[in-house]
Write an enzyme that holds these catalytic residues in place. Structure first.
Site, PDB file in Angstrom:
ATOM      1  CE  LYS A  75      -3.931  -2.290   2.044  1.00 28.25           C
ATOM      2  NZ  LYS A  75      -4.571  -2.604   3.319  1.00 28.25           N
ATOM      3  CE  LYS A  88      -7.383 -15.841  -6.264  1.00 25.40           C
ATOM      4  NZ  LYS A  88      -7.336 -15.964  -4.812  1.00 25.40           N
ATOM      5  CE  LYS A 141     -11.785  -4.870  -3.220  1.00 26.76           C
ATOM      6  NZ  LYS A 141     -12.625  -4.808  -2.072  1.00 26.76           N
TER       7      LYS A 141
END
Ligand code: TRP
Length: 359
Positions: A141, A223, A226
């Protein structure tokens, strides 16, 4: 005091040694405690449904469950709160639409349980800068938002540990990406217990084993998620036309040329998606068509699209109607917060007492 500590320790010991329902001294019955958090930063997709929410729905039958919308965690990456309310409402609505029963599980909002912040503060004194800085999610992050490497981002795992141990939860159903946070939570627990006395059990990741199904993305790579290709992910909020469009775009080829040949990954993925939502007859008819080389991928995708629509549409409609029912949402959030607060205040009395903060 020491009697109380002892009895907690015994309960923990029994809880840890058997996964289901516990009879203690033949008098009280207690279920093991499950806790998990959902960040309100995106729409639920099929991967979340089959990877997490569907399992929460099963867990609520057997355990005392606390499912929380992590609005405080969201502030570490999304300081702008303009859309937070809508997002929190949507997550709650989507989870109920997927089958979370608010009479069984506590479904609540993190900021409605103020004691989370208190416990987070105490745990911060037991968390070391070095371990926080080396956390994988922190490093990722920090790289993604170099202009906002705030202290909340650094102590994200401490807040997560507070969420979990506030209910003295043992099982935490989370994906692999959260295992490091759980290991850190166990370290904070060990340090707390060592310094102030046994208050908390050590939480562990709840492993779904065979129930953990893979939901492949529609572009044949990886997979559904989002952050990746939006067109390759089916959201529970997608309308029928969008679902059809996304499914029809899935990658295929000219079809097999030899009987019983192995399937390329992107074809296997389409079968895998069918296994999630289509009937056994449908799946086996396409399996035989594949094996004798008569398969028509256009027909297969049309069938998959219709079965996806049948699966997603009722969830979408239910979620939308809940999301627009403000009074119902308020009632649900209040009910969840009451259950969570009851458990939190019990734990925090023990914490304050153990820490010697009672004057
Ligand atoms: N960090 C989790 C995620 O990103 C969300 C979360 C917050 C959580 N608090 C939690 C998960 C407590 C499990 C338990 O998905």
């Amino acid at each position: 005091m020491s009697g109380r500590r002892n009895s907690i320790w015994i309960v923990d010991f029994i809880l840890l040694s058997s996964p289901h329902i516990y009879y203690i001294c033949g008098m009280s019955t207690e279920k093991a405690i499950v806790m998990s958090g959902i960040r309100p930063t995106g729409y639920l997709h099929l991967g979340n449904y089959f990877g997490a929410v569907r399992n929460y729905v099963k867990l609520q039958e057997e355990y005392t469950c606390y499912f929380m919308v992590a609005d405080l965690h969201a502030l570490t990456t999304h300081p702008d709160t303009k859309e937070l309310k809508t997002n929190v409402h949507r997550v709650i609505a989507e989870n109920i639409a997927c089958g979370i029963d608010t009479d069984k599980a506590a479904l609540y909002c993190q900021s409605h349980v103020r004691e989370t912040s208190e416990l987070y503060l105490y745990l911060n004194m037991l968390a070391y800068l070095g371990e926080l800085e080396k956390t994988t999610t922190f490093k990722d992050k920090a790289r993604m938002q170099p202009d906002n490497i705030n202290a909340g981002l650094l102590t994200y795992p401490v807040l997560q540990a507070a969420d979990i141990i506030l209910h003295r939860a043992i099982y935490v159903p989370v994906g692999k990406d959260q295992e490091q946070h759980l290991e850190m939570a166990r370290n904070f627990v060990k340090r707390f217990n060592h310094r102030y006395g046994e208050v908390f059990p050590e939480p562990i990741a709840y492993n779904f084993g065979d129930d953990l199904v893979k939901v492949p993305s529609l572009d044949g790579t990886g997979k559904m998620s989002k952050s990746e290709n939006q067109l390759a992910t089916l959201y529970l909020a997608d309308d029928d036309e969008l679902i059809r469009k996304k499914v029809m775009k899935a990658k295929t080829d000219g079809g097999p040329t030899e009987n019983n040949s192995p399937k390329p990954d992107y074809i296997e993925n389409i079968f895998q998606l069918m296994r999630l939502v289509s009937s056994d007859e449908t799946i086996s008819s396409f399996e035989s068509a594949y094996n004798n080389c008569t398969i028509r991928y256009g027909d297969m995708k049309k069938q998959l699209a219709e079965d996806m629509v049948k699966f997603i549409a009722p969830i979408r409609e239910r979620a939308a109607s809940i999301q627009h029912d403000e009074a119902y949402l308020q009632k649900i959030m209040k009910q969840g917060a009451e259950k969570a607060n009851e458990s939190a205040s019990k734990t925090m009395s023990l914490v304050r007492e153990a820490m010697g903060l009672v004057y």
